[in-house]
Write an enzyme that holds these catalytic residues in place. Structure first.
Site, PDB file in Angstrom:
ATOM      1  N   CYS A  74       0.837  -1.222   0.000  1.00 56.79           N
ATOM      2  CA  CYS A  74       0.000   0.000   0.000  1.00 56.79           C
ATOM      3  C   CYS A  74       0.860   1.255   0.000  1.00 56.79           C
ATOM      4  O   CYS A  74       0.523   2.255  -0.641  1.00 56.79           O
ATOM      5  CB  CYS A  74      -0.897   0.029   1.233  1.00 56.79           C
TER       6      CYS A  74
HETATM    7  C1  BEZ Z   1       0.583  -4.677   1.898  1.00 52.76           C
HETATM    8  O1  BEZ Z   1       0.197  -3.554   1.570  1.00 52.76           O
HETATM    9  O2  BEZ Z   1       1.753  -4.995   1.772  1.00 52.76           O
HETATM   10  C2  BEZ Z   1      -0.378  -5.698   2.418  1.00 52.76           C
HETATM   11  C3  BEZ Z   1      -1.526  -5.295   3.114  1.00 52.76           C
HETATM   12  C4  BEZ Z   1      -2.388  -6.261   3.622  1.00 52.76           C
HETATM   13  C5  BEZ Z   1      -2.133  -7.608   3.412  1.00 52.76           C
HETATM   14  C6  BEZ Z   1      -1.011  -7.999   2.671  1.00 52.76           C
HETATM   15  C7  BEZ Z   1      -0.130  -7.029   2.178  1.00 52.76           C
END
Ligand code: BEZ
Length: 225
Positions: free
Chosen positions: A52
């Site tokens: 994210c």
């Molecule tokens: C991420 O943004 O890396 C992420 C967020 C939630 C679950 C898995 C990855």
């Protein structure tokens, strides 16, 4: 005719449901936020997560490209405003880009439920209370508030920002010129004359039309189109 039935599933052609929410740039009424603009509403599973963070940095870097096309950006993540504000500083540290567009604080998943941004299959994508996180949804909404594109990615897969821009370019080009765009099209490539434009009208509108088959007619667009 766009559907406004709030119980119907969200589909291409549905009017984007309205909502009120707190965001990092202040409270909004979503329909007022859309106004006469195109809007990209995109969700994230959680603040301070690696994928994210890269995505938000990239959308912030590309915001001028979206603005050029009359598109406003608005993100969503299933956390509080205070959490978002700290995370925005991290995003700047990590990616060098300042997030200026609003991020909705959707800790209670109010907007996430309304837009069906929740994960059904991945039972690991939940918070400490076991509540499903949002997935990586993208809604492209036009100035009539109609949903024109819906994308859904799993939490594990970061989106492709170039593809989001390409979709906007395709939709706006299609609306302006009554054309469709072929596989892997990018601006400047030939487009396809819409099947509803027949015979002489097609050659009048598109004098350089090349008919590969009666149903497949390519044409260049003027350079400044
Ligand atoms: C991420 O943004 O890396 C992420 C967020 C939630 C679950 C898995 C990855």
């Amino acid at each position: 005719m766009a559907s406004t039935d709030r119980n119907a599933p969200l589909r291409l052609g549905t009017i984007a449901p309205n909502f009120q929410a707190d965001t990092t740039t202040g409270p909004i009424d979503f329909h007022e936020f859309i106004g006469d603009n195109w809007v990209i509403l995109f969700s994230h599973p959680e603040d301070y997560t690696p994928v994210c963070t890269t995505e938000l940095g990239e959308m912030a870097r590309l915001e001028p490209e979206f603005k050029k096309r009359g598109v406003k950006l608005i993100g969503l993540s299933a956390n509080t405003l205070g959490s978002h504000e700290g995370w925005i500083n991290d995003i700047k540290d990590v990616t060098g880009s300042q997030v200026q567009f609003p991020i909705i604080a959707d800790k209670e998943r109010k907007v996430a439920y309304l837009y069906d941004m929740l994960d059904y299959q991945d039972t690991t994508n939940v918070d400490e209370k076991g509540i499903a996180f949002t997935i990586r949804s993208v809604f492209v909404i036009d100035p009539k508030k109609t949903i024109r594109t819906i994308l859904a990615y799993p939490a594990s897969t970061g989106r492709n920002s170039a593809e989001i821009l390409r979709i906007v370019d395709s939709l706006q080009t299609g609306d302006k010129h009554k054309v469709t765009t072929p596989i892997n099209w990018v601006p400047g490539d030939d487009v396809i004359v819409h099947p509803s434009i027949k015979g002489e009208e097609a050659t009048r509108l598109f004098p350089n039309l090349k008919a590969v088959k009666p149903y497949l007619r390519f044409t260049p667009l003027p350079k400044d189109a």
